[in-house]
Scaffold this active site. Structure first.
Site, PDB file in Angstrom:
ATOM      1  N   HIS A 181     -37.957  10.183 -45.472  1.00  0.00           N
ATOM      2  CA  HIS A 181     -36.690   9.808 -44.862  1.00  0.00           C
ATOM      3  C   HIS A 181     -35.954   8.840 -45.788  1.00  0.00           C
ATOM      4  O   HIS A 181     -36.523   8.399 -46.796  1.00  0.00           O
ATOM      5  CB  HIS A 181     -36.881   9.208 -43.457  1.00  0.00           C
ATOM      6  N   GLN A 221     -30.455  13.448 -45.540  1.00  0.00           N
ATOM      7  CA  GLN A 221     -30.221  12.500 -44.457  1.00  0.00           C
ATOM      8  C   GLN A 221     -29.130  11.524 -44.845  1.00  0.00           C
ATOM      9  O   GLN A 221     -28.796  11.370 -46.026  1.00  0.00           O
ATOM     10  CB  GLN A 221     -31.500  11.692 -44.162  1.00  0.00           C
TER      11      GLN A 221
HETATM   12  N1  DAH Z   1     -36.017   7.791 -40.381  1.00  0.00           N
HETATM   13  C1  DAH Z   1     -35.954   8.531 -39.150  1.00  0.00           C
HETATM   14  C2  DAH Z   1     -36.404   9.956 -39.388  1.00  0.00           C
HETATM   15  O1  DAH Z   1     -36.370  10.411 -40.466  1.00  0.00           O
HETATM   16  C3  DAH Z   1     -34.569   8.533 -38.560  1.00  0.00           C
HETATM   17  C4  DAH Z   1     -34.182   7.173 -38.083  1.00  0.00           C
HETATM   18  C5  DAH Z   1     -34.418   6.785 -36.786  1.00  0.00           C
HETATM   19  C6  DAH Z   1     -33.610   6.271 -38.959  1.00  0.00           C
HETATM   20  C7  DAH Z   1     -34.090   5.541 -36.323  1.00  0.00           C
HETATM   21  C8  DAH Z   1     -33.253   5.012 -38.515  1.00  0.00           C
HETATM   22  C9  DAH Z   1     -33.502   4.658 -37.190  1.00  0.00           C
HETATM   23  O2  DAH Z   1     -32.705   4.124 -39.313  1.00  0.00           O
HETATM   24  O3  DAH Z   1     -33.163   3.414 -36.746  1.00  0.00           O
HETATM   25  O4  DAH Z   1     -36.791  10.616 -38.452  1.00  0.00           O
END
Ligand code: DAH
Length: 343
Positions: A181, A221
């Site tokens: 991510h 993303q």
């Molecule tokens: N990193 C998470 C994913 O890849 C998505 C995410 C959720 C990012 C909540 C954030 C957050 O910054 O606060 O599924």
């Protein structure tokens, strides 16, 4: 004899002006320089003349021949140049359509997202695609023992075993992986900047997963992070509603903030939207207030500063906006798909 030669010359000068193509040129050449030409006949009778006459007329005849040859050669160059030109620029020919390249739909959507956040005073920053376990997991409050790690199926990078590697202890702490991510950039940014700030982080991420219409082993993303004093979930709600209304060009869309769980936020939420014409809620992002442990991991005092963070799938937003039924279209290289996104 002399008159004859002069006659040939002046007749030739008249005739050559009428020549407009290479066929006519060839006919003229044969007529004036060929074996049966008037000049050849004059040359033929030359042998019967006296030595004195031969010298005079021979000289004159050679001059006329040289004149004809030069003029013919000159004319040929003119005709050839004209011929080539005519092929190159035929103004009556229909134009050939040139195919210029254009942005990939994902690049275009990423650009659209960036513009909206830039207008709200966010900065755009990027991080590495090869990450360490520390940034991708531990510093985000996801220790190795944490069951939440299973939320991210990871491509681990096999360590090279040679003496350029750190010691065994560090090696374990710094295993490399393809980031699952864009969240690790939250940590990298906070380590090097003091609040207040607001950033977005576009980027490619990787998941060790089976592919189908909505899953790919790599996708994009857009991470967001805003930190400062008195930053609240209400601020998040405003910013993100602004963003989606602009992105989908739908000022009346509806929002739903559902409680959810991500280790690096508390409370955590998931955002659903319902646009004009949508029959059901669409989940579009994970978000929340940055967890105290995350703030601490970067040296911030969680009693002094707070922040919100969010993460969304660029591919998913592109699919929703442009009604694309399968995420794999973005990556299979089929130009029939790509070319539909020419602006
Ligand atoms: N990193 C998470 C994913 O890849 C998505 C995410 C959720 C990012 C909540 C954030 C957050 O910054 O606060 O599924």
């Amino acid at each position: 004899m002399s008159d004859k030669l002069s006659g040939i010359k002046s007749a030739f000068e008249t005739d050559i002006r009428t020549v407009v193509d290479l066929d006519q040129w060839e006919a003229l050449r044969v007529a004036y320089l060929g074996r049966k030409s008037a000049l050849s006949e004059v040359m033929a009778v030359m042998k019967d003349l006296s030595a004195e006459q031969k010298r005079t007329f021979g000289k004159k005849a050679n001059e006329v021949r040289a004149f004809l040859e030069t003029a013919l050669a000159q004319k040929r160059i003119e005709l050839e140049a004209k011929g080539t030109h005519a092929n190159l620029i035929d103004v009556t020919r229909p134009g050939v359509k040139r195919h210029a390249g254009h942005l990939h739909p994902l690049t275009r959507v990423e650009e659209e997202i960036k513009q909206i956040f830039l207008a709200m005073n966010f900065s755009v920053v990027e991080g590495p695609e090869i990450e360490t376990e520390h940034y991708n997991f531990d510093a985000l409050n996801i220790p190795a023992s944490h069951p939440a790690r299973e939320m991210w199926d990871t491509f681990w990078i096999k360590p090279i075993t040679d003496n350029r590697q750190p010691t065994t202890k560090n090696k374990m702490q710094n295993r490399y992986l393809l980031r699952t991510h864009t969240s690790p950039m939250q940590i990298r940014y906070m380590e090097n900047h003091r609040p207040p700030f607001q950033i977005i982080v576009p980027g490619r991420v990787f998941r060790y997963e089976a592919t189908d219409a909505s899953h790919e082993i790599n996708f994009y993303q857009m991470e967001g992070l805003m930190v400062g004093t008195n930053v609240s979930l209400a601020n998040f709600k405003y910013v993100i509603e602004e963003f989606f209304k602009k992105f989908f060009n739908d000022p009346d869309m509806q929002f739903r903030f559902r409680p959810s769980y991500f280790p690096f936020v508390e409370p955590g939420v998931e955002v659903d939207i319902k646009r004009k014409g949508d029959s059901k809620w669409l989940e579009v992002m994970g978000a929340g207030m940055v967890h105290r442990n995350v703030l601490k991991a970067t040296g911030y005092n969680p009693d002094e500063v707070q922040g919100f963070a969010f993460g969304m799938g660029t591919d998913r937003l592109a699919m929703l906006k442009y009604k694309i039924p399968d995420i794999r279209f973005f990556y299979n290289g089929d130009l029939r798909f790509i070319k539909q996104f020419k602006k």
